[in-house]
Design an enzyme around this catalytic site. Sequence first.
Site, PDB file in Angstrom:
ATOM      1  N   GLU A   1       0.877  -1.167   0.000  1.00  0.00           N
ATOM      2  CA  GLU A   1       0.000   0.000   0.000  1.00  0.00           C
ATOM      3  C   GLU A   1       0.908   1.208   0.000  1.00  0.00           C
ATOM      4  OE1 GLU A   1      -2.917   0.309   3.252  1.00  0.00           O
ATOM      5  OE2 GLU A   1      -2.661   2.431   2.835  1.00  0.00           O
TER       6      GLU A   1
ATOM      7  N   CYS B   1      -3.525   7.231   5.050  1.00  0.00           N
ATOM      8  CA  CYS B   1      -3.410   6.851   3.629  1.00  0.00           C
ATOM      9  C   CYS B   1      -4.661   7.266   2.879  1.00  0.00           C
ATOM     10  CB  CYS B   1      -3.177   5.371   3.450  1.00  0.00           C
ATOM     11  SG  CYS B   1      -3.377   4.379   4.912  1.00  0.00           S
TER      12      CYS B   1
END
Lengths: 526, 526
Positions: free
Chosen positions: B260, B297
């Site tokens: 990620e 994120c």
Amino acid sequence: MSTFEPVLIAGNWRAPLDPQGSFRADDPARAETIGPAFPISGQADIEAALCAAVAAADALSSASPERIADFLERYADAIEADADQLVALAHAETALPAEPRLRSVELPRTSNQLRLAAKAVCDNAWTDPVIDTRLGLRAHRAPLNKPVLVFGPNNFPFAFNAIAGSDFASAIAARNPVLAKAHSSHPATSQRLAQRAHEALLAAGLPAASVQMLYHFDNALGLHLAGDTRLGAIGFTGSRTGGLALKAAADKAGVPMYAELSSVNPVFLLPGALAERGDALAQEFFTSCTMGSGQFCTNPGIVIVPRGRHGDAFVAASTKLFAETSSKVLFSHGVQQNLARALEGLLLAGAELLVGGSGDGFRFDATLLSVEGKTFLSHAQALQAEAFGPLSLIIRVEDVTEMAAIAAAFEGNLTGTIYRADNGSDDDGWHAVAAPLRARVGRLIANKMPTGVAVSPAMNHGGPYPSTGHPGFTAVGMPAAIHRFTALHCYDGVADALLPPELRNHNPQRLQRLIDGRWSEADIQA
Amino acid sequence: MSTFEPVLIAGNWRAPLDPQGSFRADDPARAETIGPAFPISGQADIEAALCAAVAAADALSSASPERIADFLERYADAIEADADQLVALAHAETALPAEPRLRSVELPRTSNQLRLAAKAVCDNAWTDPVIDTRLGLRAHRAPLNKPVLVFGPNNFPFAFNAIAGSDFASAIAARNPVLAKAHSSHPATSQRLAQRAHEALLAAGLPAASVQMLYHFDNALGLHLAGDTRLGAIGFTGSRTGGLALKAAADKAGVPMYAELSSVNPVFLLPGALAERGDALAQEFFTSCTMGSGQFCTNPGIVIVPRGRHGDAFVAASTKLFAETSSKVLFSHGVQQNLARALEGLLLAGAELLVGGSGDGFRFDATLLSVEGKTFLSHAQALQAEAFGPLSLIIRVEDVTEMAAIAAAFEGNLTGTIYRADNGSDDDGWHAVAAPLRARVGRLIANKMPTGVAVSPAMNHGGPYPSTGHPGFTAVGMPAAIHRFTALHCYDGVADALLPPELRNHNPQRLQRLIDGRWSEADIQA
């Protein structure tokens, strides 16, 4: 004026813009060049095809399942209606037997695969809907919305053809445009398949650039294309060297590449099985190793045989069968040269030749080698190198313990096979060998040679690296093979009317969905 | 004599063999170094941990689901019982609020995630059994039988910690040993979690090397480890630069890496939504962008706002909120420096500063930028670079058509959000923006800021490259997150008694299985 065969780009069969040269097919059986001149494509044609595929992605992504299925079914019908011509072309270009292999096995497998993909499309079976009504989250698998590049191998002119095989069917089922790179060993077969695909596409009313094909391009252009971020994914079946080079380019661009690379498919013959039916096993082994001239990704390239009377008898019977058969016709002179080189490598690493070992032109002997278990263990890397063709290496072992050690020395393979006795005497041996073998193979087979790859939802034609690029995916079997060409999409708080059909409250198709942790075919009460 | 904190290797807390140096944590709120000296591990410790993990893989692979679940539940209990100490350490090391964030949100999320993994283990819900009784083929997902290397990020000391987060829980649920690389910004928190994990592991009777942790190693050793073929997979959450370097090493070794990486999470405010509730949207946006000092994120890094009265009012209200808040504390001076650099890049590419823009030490202003739609479209690459922290870029657009063009200019993101009017006036706008946005994001959100990532089977915390390394997987949500750390295993012709429990005829657990094309919880009649 180009005198080369036309390429299929952006919905048209047209002359290549910038051919870098041309090539013709070989008839391997006669060792002679046949058919027309096909272009080796240049950058302009590759770019034109990629742009057209990118432009087609939106329309194809939003095509109805019915239309996609209609295309796949029309194409399957057309392949069957054109079977005479397709089989004649494929037979000429590959020297594979017209009957039963091409006509009665591979062609029906191919049309069946397209129909199973159509069924998976109609069922929405590949979309895996998961719904959380409490949190308003709904997820499913969706098209990549980008083109899929498919590289076909030399060894299945129909069933793994870039324009007709499982990768093709899977990518189209997930509503992604396919840019097919046919294998240069069967261009006329691929061209004829592409013609049928193109007609079916127009009849089904799908975007014309959903299916495109180039016959050939050189390695540098292939690497350049594989590293293009406009691609959604790559399907590849072929050699380890070529595949890994393409994968490195794709990895760098963040393009998932599903590569089927190489496999020696070890076969372990437990002592009890050998005692019960050693002669029959020798016949099975010989048939599996030489069928299609051994040019299968699931060819039994290594057989592990215990010492002793029954093992010796198996080796003797196998050697006799290999010695009595005629030399085998290979797909190309390149395959013959690679096989000769692979044989040389095995001999250098300590294997001994039992029978065969010669070849020239397009032919090679059915070849059997032998090596001691200890030698294998100390040169495991070199001795498990794939030799693509009618060649196997027999490893002679002391006992089941050494078998288990050998199983643990394999890198990733598509398959691993264990033969065991019907009378239960091999049960401990099974456990000893299966334990290390299981994690090293995609498919663990009992009492059967590995060459058959059934088209079934429960098939895994895949395996740990380096047999493929990822241990979690299969290239054969619907709907699982479709998953390779999908993206996971989640909708968070999105109104029912704005959701894709399979995620809406109303479920008229009675699709199986995971709703709040339970599987259900029911509607959701709004 | 080492005076560094011990590492957890092969089941022992022991002194590092070859520390390359040491580091201490920072208290970002006080801008001072705290806590003991933790070792920067050298090659000997890394190799020892990897060897121990490899050796533990077989035993862990064959551990019963009950034992795995027992570990996960004990660990969840232990984390809750130790909440006071854990929260105190994490608060000191990250400056995240003890309440509600750490104590009432992130810690319960972490123990909940471990329990959901335990439930998925007990249910066998991640194994996806598929059975073809006619052909004798049975397939399911199985452990990788190799260690999983997990890199934890700086921004979730509990919920994404390499020794406690979703990657950890997923890898263990699939019965793979975990080698955790904690984030060096919260070593004491990670150490305490590892102590609880280690105790739970021993109590559950799992192999001691199933869970190991190192606090830190340098980049070169990290790259070397990521490229080790003995690894089964890598889970990574962190920066794009670091992640892509590790991914390149892993790709070369054929090790799947689930990374990620980065995301700007575009938020589109359709005209009707702005007219209906522009002030409320400004407040939602401000809260989402500055929560946790913007170090998420899924932070809303870009907001697309139409011109005109309502858009101007939204920008003015947002600017006021950003101006009135105090400067935000970041995890480290490094984060502060990266944010300053990212801001500079955005300004250079044509963005204008509305408010904020300064920082030093561990602090940075809540910062708002603005840019014209046309400028964004002509410098889309530079203007969509992630700026990790409390910073957002507002793009001012002419109309919905320009919004759609901007949506099409985004690379892969974790999320994309569209706010639309309740009165239906934005429905055409939704379709225009959602069409290009959908394929570019993992989660499409309606009427909600993206920062919340619910733990649900229907969550997708993933997205197209370069937000992650593969568009088909999620890092959050059981059982889907477990799939990343599994291999597809097929059994071909294998006797019932030799199959794994979930593939046998008898299905006492009433597991949902795809049998001959139909979903069923029934036994199979032999």
